[in-house]
Design a protein around this motif. Structure first.
Motif, PDB file in Angstrom:
ATOM      1  N   LEU A  31       0.826  -1.212   0.000  1.00 27.15           N
ATOM      2  CA  LEU A  31       0.000   0.000   0.000  1.00 27.15           C
ATOM      3  C   LEU A  31       0.858   1.259   0.000  1.00 27.15           C
ATOM      4  O   LEU A  31       0.592   2.207  -0.741  1.00 27.15           O
ATOM      5  N   VAL A  32       1.889   1.266   0.818  1.00 26.53           N
ATOM      6  CA  VAL A  32       2.755   2.440   0.897  1.00 26.53           C
ATOM      7  C   VAL A  32       3.505   2.640  -0.420  1.00 26.53           C
ATOM      8  O   VAL A  32       3.570   3.752  -0.960  1.00 26.53           O
ATOM      9  N   TYR A  33       4.059   1.570  -0.955  1.00 25.81           N
ATOM     10  CA  TYR A  33       4.848   1.680  -2.184  1.00 25.81           C
ATOM     11  C   TYR A  33       3.977   2.027  -3.389  1.00 25.81           C
ATOM     12  O   TYR A  33       4.370   2.821  -4.238  1.00 25.81           O
ATOM     13  N   ALA A  34       2.788   1.455  -3.468  1.00 26.47           N
ATOM     14  CA  ALA A  34       1.926   1.702  -4.619  1.00 26.47           C
ATOM     15  C   ALA A  34       1.394   3.134  -4.633  1.00 26.47           C
ATOM     16  O   ALA A  34       1.080   3.662  -5.691  1.00 26.47           O
ATOM     17  N   ARG A  35       1.297   3.755  -3.484  1.00 31.92           N
ATOM     18  CA  ARG A  35       0.866   5.150  -3.473  1.00 31.92           C
ATOM     19  C   ARG A  35       1.975   6.086  -3.942  1.00 31.92           C
ATOM     20  O   ARG A  35       1.694   7.153  -4.474  1.00 31.92           O
ATOM     21  N   ARG A  36       3.213   5.676  -3.724  1.00 37.02           N
ATOM     22  CA  ARG A  36       4.331   6.511  -4.181  1.00 37.02           C
ATOM     23  C   ARG A  36       4.521   6.407  -5.687  1.00 37.02           C
ATOM     24  O   ARG A  36       4.805   7.390  -6.343  1.00 37.02           O
ATOM     25  N   SER A  37       4.443   5.207  -6.214  1.00 35.84           N
ATOM     26  CA  SER A  37       4.532   5.017  -7.663  1.00 35.84           C
ATOM     27  C   SER A  37       3.378   4.105  -8.070  1.00 35.84           C
ATOM     28  O   SER A  37       3.373   2.923  -7.730  1.00 35.84           O
ATOM     29  N   LEU A  43      -4.086  -1.182 -12.665  1.00 31.23           N
ATOM     30  CA  LEU A  43      -4.404  -1.979 -11.483  1.00 31.23           C
ATOM     31  C   LEU A  43      -4.638  -1.046 -10.293  1.00 31.23           C
ATOM     32  O   LEU A  43      -3.834  -0.158 -10.044  1.00 31.23           O
ATOM     33  N   PRO A  44      -5.744  -1.223  -9.542  1.00 31.97           N
ATOM     34  CA  PRO A  44      -5.952  -0.368  -8.370  1.00 31.97           C
ATOM     35  C   PRO A  44      -4.872  -0.605  -7.311  1.00 31.97           C
ATOM     36  O   PRO A  44      -4.261  -1.671  -7.243  1.00 31.97           O
ATOM     37  N   VAL A  45      -4.671   0.399  -6.476  1.00 30.34           N
ATOM     38  CA  VAL A  45      -3.623   0.333  -5.453  1.00 30.34           C
ATOM     39  C   VAL A  45      -3.886  -0.824  -4.491  1.00 30.34           C
ATOM     40  O   VAL A  45      -2.971  -1.582  -4.152  1.00 30.34           O
ATOM     41  N   TRP A  46      -5.111  -0.998  -4.043  1.00 29.80           N
ATOM     42  CA  TRP A  46      -5.418  -2.058  -3.081  1.00 29.80           C
ATOM     43  C   TRP A  46      -5.218  -3.435  -3.707  1.00 29.80           C
ATOM     44  O   TRP A  46      -4.798  -4.363  -3.025  1.00 29.80           O
ATOM     45  N   ALA A  47      -5.492  -3.587  -5.005  1.00 27.34           N
ATOM     46  CA  ALA A  47      -5.300  -4.881  -5.674  1.00 27.34           C
ATOM     47  C   ALA A  47      -3.816  -5.209  -5.810  1.00 27.34           C
ATOM     48  O   ALA A  47      -3.411  -6.365  -5.657  1.00 27.34           O
ATOM     49  N   ALA A  48      -3.004  -4.204  -6.097  1.00 25.84           N
ATOM     50  CA  ALA A  48      -1.560  -4.433  -6.191  1.00 25.84           C
ATOM     51  C   ALA A  48      -0.997  -4.830  -4.829  1.00 25.84           C
ATOM     52  O   ALA A  48      -0.160  -5.738  -4.735  1.00 25.84           O
ATOM     53  N   ALA A  49      -1.477  -4.187  -3.762  1.00 22.06           N
ATOM     54  CA  ALA A  49      -1.019  -4.535  -2.418  1.00 22.06           C
ATOM     55  C   ALA A  49      -1.484  -5.936  -2.034  1.00 22.06           C
ATOM     56  O   ALA A  49      -0.744  -6.701  -1.416  1.00 22.06           O
ATOM     57  N   LEU A  50      -2.707  -6.284  -2.400  1.00 21.27           N
ATOM     58  CA  LEU A  50      -3.235  -7.620  -2.115  1.00 21.27           C
ATOM     59  C   LEU A  50      -2.432  -8.691  -2.861  1.00 21.27           C
ATOM     60  O   LEU A  50      -2.097  -9.728  -2.298  1.00 21.27           O
ATOM     61  N   LEU A  51      -2.107  -8.426  -4.100  1.00 22.93           N
ATOM     62  CA  LEU A  51      -1.313  -9.361  -4.895  1.00 22.93           C
ATOM     63  C   LEU A  51       0.088  -9.528  -4.312  1.00 22.93           C
ATOM     64  O   LEU A  51       0.587 -10.652  -4.189  1.00 22.93           O
ATOM     65  N   THR A  52       0.701  -8.434  -3.912  1.00 16.29           N
ATOM     66  CA  THR A  52       2.034  -8.488  -3.306  1.00 16.29           C
ATOM     67  C   THR A  52       2.015  -9.269  -2.000  1.00 16.29           C
ATOM     68  O   THR A  52       2.867 -10.137  -1.765  1.00 16.29           O
ATOM     69  N   GLY A  53       1.050  -8.974  -1.146  1.00 16.74           N
ATOM     70  CA  GLY A  53       0.949  -9.672   0.131  1.00 16.74           C
ATOM     71  C   GLY A  53       0.658 -11.152  -0.031  1.00 16.74           C
ATOM     72  O   GLY A  53       1.234 -11.986   0.667  1.00 16.74           O
ATOM     73  N   THR A  54      -0.232 -11.491  -0.950  1.00 21.42           N
ATOM     74  CA  THR A  54      -0.578 -12.893  -1.171  1.00 21.42           C
ATOM     75  C   THR A  54       0.619 -13.681  -1.691  1.00 21.42           C
ATOM     76  O   THR A  54       0.912 -14.773  -1.198  1.00 21.42           O
TER      77      THR A  54
END
Length: 64
Positions: A31-37, A43-54
């Motif tokens: 979430l922090v990284y996707a908001r910076r870039s 891809l929405p920010v929350w989906a990118a964070a979910l994919l990274t975490g998973t």
């Protein structure tokens, strides 16, 4: 990440606990990284964070 895993290992098997801990940590980092870039391909920010975490949680859970 490790501290969350060690707390969860009281109630869950060790590999599940560490995977969930890693998921939670990398979800926040995503979430922090996707908001910076912003992520590519619309891809929405929350989906990118979910994919990274998973991906991170599954990899660590399998390794343990």
């Amino acid at each position: 990440m490790i501290s969350i895993g060690f707390v969860l290992k009281r109630w869950l098997p060790f590999h599940f606990a560490m995977g969930i801990g890693r998921f939670a940590a990398w979800f926040v980092v995503g979430l922090v990284y996707a908001r910076r870039s912003p992520p590519r391909f619309g891809l929405p920010v929350w989906a990118a964070a979910l994919l990274t975490g998973t991906a991170s949680g599954v990899c660590l859970g399998v390794l343990y």
